[in-house]
Scaffold this motif. Structure first.
Motif, PDB file in Angstrom:
ATOM      1  N   SER A  16       0.246  -1.013  -0.155  1.00 59.37           N
ATOM      2  CA  SER A  16      -0.165   0.216   0.123  1.00 59.37           C
ATOM      3  C   SER A  16       0.586   1.778  -0.093  1.00 59.37           C
ATOM      4  O   SER A  16       1.754   1.206  -0.048  1.00 59.37           O
ATOM      5  N   LYS A  17       0.531   2.837  -0.373  1.00 60.27           N
ATOM      6  CA  LYS A  17       1.223   3.975   0.160  1.00 60.27           C
ATOM      7  C   LYS A  17       1.740   3.860   1.151  1.00 60.27           C
ATOM      8  O   LYS A  17       3.068   3.835   1.150  1.00 60.27           O
ATOM      9  N   ASP A  18       1.349   3.592   1.924  1.00 60.96           N
ATOM     10  CA  ASP A  18       2.126   3.915   3.243  1.00 60.96           C
ATOM     11  C   ASP A  18       2.961   2.666   3.655  1.00 60.96           C
ATOM     12  O   ASP A  18       3.001   3.072   4.761  1.00 60.96           O
ATOM     13  N   GLY A  19       2.757   1.615   2.889  1.00 62.74           N
ATOM     14  CA  GLY A  19       3.560   0.703   3.069  1.00 62.74           C
ATOM     15  C   GLY A  19       3.787  -0.944   3.113  1.00 62.74           C
ATOM     16  O   GLY A  19       4.573  -1.849   3.560  1.00 62.74           O
ATOM     17  N   ARG A  20       2.213  -0.935   3.827  1.00 60.51           N
ATOM     18  CA  ARG A  20       1.905  -1.499   4.578  1.00 60.51           C
ATOM     19  C   ARG A  20       1.653  -2.966   3.447  1.00 60.51           C
ATOM     20  O   ARG A  20       1.503  -2.695   2.093  1.00 60.51           O
ATOM     21  N   LEU A  21       1.697  -4.038   3.680  1.00 67.83           N
ATOM     22  CA  LEU A  21       1.348  -5.549   2.592  1.00 67.83           C
ATOM     23  C   LEU A  21       0.213  -5.971   2.403  1.00 67.83           C
ATOM     24  O   LEU A  21      -0.429  -5.817   3.839  1.00 67.83           O
ATOM     25  N   LEU A  22      -0.144  -5.803   1.632  1.00 71.35           N
ATOM     26  CA  LEU A  22      -1.443  -6.291   1.269  1.00 71.35           C
ATOM     27  C   LEU A  22      -1.457  -7.419   1.356  1.00 71.35           C
ATOM     28  O   LEU A  22      -0.898  -8.083   1.136  1.00 71.35           O
ATOM     29  N   TYR A  23      -3.002  -8.038   1.695  1.00 76.54           N
ATOM     30  CA  TYR A  23      -3.655  -9.101   1.581  1.00 76.54           C
ATOM     31  C   TYR A  23      -3.499 -10.100   0.097  1.00 76.54           C
ATOM     32  O   TYR A  23      -4.448  -9.086  -0.350  1.00 76.54           O
ATOM     33  N   GLN A  64       0.556  -7.699  10.099  1.00 75.25           N
ATOM     34  CA  GLN A  64       1.745  -7.976   9.292  1.00 75.25           C
ATOM     35  C   GLN A  64       2.881  -8.897   9.340  1.00 75.25           C
ATOM     36  O   GLN A  64       3.512  -9.406   8.592  1.00 75.25           O
ATOM     37  N   ALA A  65       3.211  -9.189  10.102  1.00 73.88           N
ATOM     38  CA  ALA A  65       4.498 -10.466  10.303  1.00 73.88           C
ATOM     39  C   ALA A  65       4.179 -10.998  10.018  1.00 73.88           C
ATOM     40  O   ALA A  65       4.948 -12.227   9.316  1.00 73.88           O
ATOM     41  N   ALA A  66       2.988 -12.103   9.804  1.00 74.41           N
ATOM     42  CA  ALA A  66       2.199 -13.153   9.232  1.00 74.41           C
ATOM     43  C   ALA A  66       2.369 -12.823   8.031  1.00 74.41           C
ATOM     44  O   ALA A  66       2.623 -13.710   7.142  1.00 74.41           O
ATOM     45  N   LEU A  67       1.911 -12.164   7.546  1.00 78.52           N
ATOM     46  CA  LEU A  67       1.721 -11.823   6.148  1.00 78.52           C
ATOM     47  C   LEU A  67       3.127 -12.006   5.388  1.00 78.52           C
ATOM     48  O   LEU A  67       3.001 -12.121   3.912  1.00 78.52           O
ATOM     49  N   ALA A  68       4.430 -11.669   6.406  1.00 76.47           N
ATOM     50  CA  ALA A  68       5.238 -11.247   5.938  1.00 76.47           C
ATOM     51  C   ALA A  68       5.744 -12.150   5.247  1.00 76.47           C
ATOM     52  O   ALA A  68       6.577 -12.845   3.939  1.00 76.47           O
ATOM     53  N   VAL A  69       5.703 -13.335   6.914  1.00 73.80           N
ATOM     54  CA  VAL A  69       5.985 -14.671   6.463  1.00 73.80           C
ATOM     55  C   VAL A  69       5.553 -15.631   4.713  1.00 73.80           C
ATOM     56  O   VAL A  69       6.092 -16.140   3.887  1.00 73.80           O
ATOM     57  N   TRP A  70       3.669 -15.327   4.708  1.00 72.61           N
ATOM     58  CA  TRP A  70       3.779 -15.862   4.042  1.00 72.61           C
ATOM     59  C   TRP A  70       3.806 -15.328   2.337  1.00 72.61           C
ATOM     60  O   TRP A  70       3.863 -16.400   1.804  1.00 72.61           O
ATOM     61  N   ARG A  71       3.616 -14.011   1.959  1.00 72.93           N
ATOM     62  CA  ARG A  71       4.813 -13.588   1.362  1.00 72.93           C
ATOM     63  C   ARG A  71       6.466 -14.323   0.755  1.00 72.93           C
ATOM     64  O   ARG A  71       6.728 -14.564  -0.263  1.00 72.93           O
TER      65      ARG A  71
END
Length: 426
Positions: free
Chosen positions: A118-125, A170-177
């Motif tokens: 996202s624009k603010d740097g968040r990882l998107l689902y 976001q940590a779990a999403l980062a691992v998924w990615r």
């Protein structure tokens, strides 16, 4: 060496492994991603041709299908997308500065499409299918951005996702990615025609067909190596059949014009669309050009054949009582349209005898059709399609199981029996 020193070394080793793992996850999440340059926020001057191109691409990607709720403002988001991990809500894509993408630059939008950020740097689902959209060109991304900036702004707040812990972090999403996503670009296959490559670009990228027609692993990631091999659509309990198996939905043996007709009109000789695919045709593919539909057909016809080899199986065993009850229900509820011998009525009601959809290993689509009804999309080529009324209010789970068991065993059909457990509402 004392026990205390051993524990100390073990702890240091464990911390080192955790730090190395964290560094690897961070590095993998930053693949093909550089800091945005200062000029990224420069004003974006869209041309009318670019906006029109973006409008067409938004149709090809069926963006409104997720980002517009019934009765809501176009592209204002809010639709809940069910996943095994909870519900993800589509975001506001209108040019509203507070809730939409009004403060985004074209570079921010490209990073969301290509890198899933996202624009603010968040990882998107990945319910937002950037694992497919990552393949689109920067030119097409800019055109989409130009179009979305042209739609009326809607001050609709974004609905927070409702995901279970730890999937809401976001940590779990980062691992998924790190495990499941890598930015990519579409690379044309020089051994194929330009038409095939255009079809591949649409099917693999904007069309994100694998999001429904692909199998998923336990982490919910599409198994790209298996291609369009079919999969259960999470949260909807519809099965998107395999496009690589002649037992399911392969079109390898079809005439190209019939594939185009199915995507454009929702119906073709011996086939029609329903369920989620009816929505795709209604919102998306019926609006595509003849050239693009033909390109998609050319690509789909050449998908690798992964039809399972025939095996010697014992005859299906079915309960005689279930067959008798099912035949009676069919005669009362179904025969008027589908015929006494399941022959159907050409141009109106599909045949059930020898129908691939009837003989799928899983009966989930048939259960949904009987319970909810089956309706083709209204298209220019088929503006007043025939439909099947819902029977969920007049047939209980046992009766649905019985009539489907009968249909899947009659007139040469030979698919597994349907049980009341199969019809349990999920």
């Amino acid at each position: 060496m004392t026990m205390r020193r051993r524990l100390g070394f073990l702890l240091i080793g464990l911390i080192a492994m955790l730090l190395i793992g964290a560094a690897a996850v961070i590095a993998l999440n930053l693949r093909d991603e550089a800091p945005l340059p200062p000029e990224a926020d420069a004003p974006f001057a869209a041309t009318p041709m670019q906006i029109e191109r973006g409008r067409y691409l938004a149709l090809a990607g069926n963006c409104a299908g997720c980002h517009t709720v019934r009765g809501g403002a176009a592209y204002a988001g809010g639709l809940g997308i069910g996943t095994p991990f909870g519900t993800v809500y589509a975001s506001n894509l209108t040019p509203d500065r507070a809730h939409g993408i009004g403060s985004w630059s074209a570079a921010h939008f490209w990073r969301a499409m290509h890198n899933g950020r996202s624009k603010d740097g968040r990882l998107l689902y990945p319910a937002f299918p950037y694992p497919s959209f990552t393949r689109i060109t920067r030119e097409d991304s800019d055109a989409l951005y130009a179009y979305l900036r042209s739609v009326p702004a809607a001050a609709t707040p974004n609905t927070p996702h409702r995901l279970r812990f730890p999937y809401d972090t976001q940590a779990a999403l980062a691992v998924w990615r790190a495990l499941s996503f890598a930015p990519a670009t579409f690379v044309a296959d020089d051994a194929q025609s330009s038409e095939w490559n255009r079809g591949a670009y649409l099917v693999e990228g904007l069309g994100h067909c694998i999001a429904c027609h692909g199998a998923r692993n336990v982490l919910g990631a599409t198994q790209d190596k298996r291609g369009l091999s079919g999969g259960l659509i999470a949260g909807e309990n519809w099965y998107a059949p395999s496009l690589t198996s002649k037992r399911e939905a392969s079109v390898a043996d079809w005439e190209t014009r019939h594939i185009v007709a199915l995507l454009k009109n929702g119906t073709a000789p011996g086939a029609s669309v329903s369920g989620p695919m009816a929505d795709v045709v209604f919102r998306s593919t019926q609006h595509l050009s003849e050239a693009d539909l033909t390109a998609m057909a050319v690509y789909l016809k050449k998908l690798p054949d992964r039809t399972p080899a025939p095996t010697e199986t014992p005859p299906q065993r079915r309960d005689a009582g279930a067959l008798e009850r099912g035949a009676r229900i069919y005669d009362q509820r179904c025969a008027y349209c589908h015929g006494d011998a399941g022959q159907g009525v050409p141009g109106a009601f599909p045949p059930l005898a020898g129908n691939r959809a009837v003989n799928l290993e899983t009966p989930v689509n048939l259960i949904q059709m009987v319970r909810q009804g089956g309706f083709l999309p209204a298209t220019t080529g088929n503006p007043r399609p025939f439909g099947m009324p819902p029977f969920g209010h007049v047939l209980d789970d046992n009766e649905i199981a019985d009539v489907l068991t009968y249909v899947r065993s009659a007139w040469g059909n030979d698919a597994p029996a349907v049980t009341a457990r199969d019809t349990m509402r999920r």
